[in-house]
Motif scaffolding. Structure first.
Motif, PDB file in Angstrom:
ATOM      1  N   THR A  14       0.765  -1.277  -0.092  1.00 24.09           N
ATOM      2  CA  THR A  14      -0.277  -0.096   0.007  1.00 24.09           C
ATOM      3  C   THR A  14       0.701   1.298   0.052  1.00 24.09           C
ATOM      4  O   THR A  14       0.240   2.261  -0.300  1.00 24.09           O
ATOM      5  CB  THR A  14      -0.995   0.067   1.334  1.00 24.09           C
ATOM      6  N   SER A  20      -1.842   2.157  -5.074  1.00 27.78           N
ATOM      7  CA  SER A  20      -3.568   2.197  -4.991  1.00 27.78           C
ATOM      8  C   SER A  20      -4.253   1.177  -5.076  1.00 27.78           C
ATOM      9  O   SER A  20      -3.954   0.280  -5.452  1.00 27.78           O
ATOM     10  CB  SER A  20      -3.952   3.670  -5.683  1.00 27.78           C
ATOM     11  N   ARG A  21      -5.466   1.363  -4.327  1.00 30.94           N
ATOM     12  CA  ARG A  21      -6.530   0.215  -4.732  1.00 30.94           C
ATOM     13  C   ARG A  21      -6.870  -0.038  -5.987  1.00 30.94           C
ATOM     14  O   ARG A  21      -6.901  -1.183  -6.629  1.00 30.94           O
ATOM     15  CB  ARG A  21      -7.647   0.468  -3.675  1.00 30.94           C
ATOM     16  N   SER A  33      -7.522   2.507   2.512  1.00 29.85           N
ATOM     17  CA  SER A  33      -6.739   3.726   3.120  1.00 29.85           C
ATOM     18  C   SER A  33      -6.191   3.605   4.661  1.00 29.85           C
ATOM     19  O   SER A  33      -5.059   4.061   4.565  1.00 29.85           O
ATOM     20  CB  SER A  33      -7.852   4.676   3.078  1.00 29.85           C
TER      21      SER A  33
END
Length: 229
Positions: free
Chosen positions: A104, A108-109, A143
């Motif tokens: 992470t 990013s996702r 996040s």
């Protein structure tokens, strides 16, 4: 035992693989050689692996099964590109390592999803993207993981065809020639790290549906919701 810090755990996500989709994919692999009950048992009769005490409650939510794979201009971050491998077990081992590894800090996702999507078969009849994208936590959790610099690596110990799949192939080796989908179980270990020296490790196992047509590189078709040996 529960995760003190959430991870991309194959045992925690992917429950959205519907019964109909499960039956369709595995039925293509064994081409009707197993009875319906046997097909369901093949992908639901395995053991689920729980995480050790070192982490926090894993999230209860998962991405929508209809979530499309983003295509960010910044690429796929730390997600590796699919290898050019035409042998099912070898490809499944590489896919499991990809699924159990993430970072992470620099990914990013959306990049994670885009990178995973590149491993999938383009044959929509057999692709179950929901079972793969369901491995990725929702945006809020991702996040939180990024705030802690969470990242993970994986070590693969072995991969094999489950017994029921091998039996089906032995009874009729030509039956697989419609879809060329192979069922493979992979075992290994995932090591997690985060801020301030935090970390942990746990054993992993996953059963994958891998498509390997002759004279083509293998691709990922689906992830089973449970592990079968």
């Amino acid at each position: 035992m529960r995760n003190r810090f959430p991870s991309l755990s194959l045992s925690s996500y992917g429950a959205g693989w519907s019964t109909n989709r499960r039956i369709a994919i595995v039925a293509a692999a064994v081409a009707g050689l197993l009875a319906l009950a046997g097909i369901v048992a093949l992908l639901t009769g395995g053991n689920n692996h729980e995480a050790p005490d070192s982490a926090a409650p894993a999230p209860t939510g998962s991405p929508s099964s209809s979530e499309a794979a983003p295509k960010p201009s910044s690429g796929s971050g730390s997600v590796p590109k699919p290898p050019q491998i035409s042998e099912p077990v070898a490809y499944a081992k590489a896919a499991a390592q990809m699924l159990w590894s993430y970072d992470t800090r620099d990914t990013s996702r959306d990049q994670q999803l885009a990178g995973m999507r590149a491993w999938m078969t383009t044959e929509t009849k057999y692709a179950d993207w929901a079972s793969v994208s369901g491995q990725v936590p929702d945006p809020v959790l991702w996040s939180r993981m990024a705030d802690q610099d969470q990242h993970a690596t994986a070590h693969i110990t072995e991969g094999h065809y489950p017994g029921a799949f091998k039996q089906a192939l032995a009874e009729d080796p030509s039956a697989i020639t419609e879809a060329y989908i192979y069922v493979v179980t992979v075992n290994g270990k995932q090591t997690l790290s985060w801020k301030k020296g935090g970390g942990g490790a746990e054993e992993r196992a996953v059963t994958l549906a891998v498509q390997c047509r002759p004279n083509h590189d293998c691709t990922l078709a689906a992830i089973a919701p449970s592990v079968t040996q």
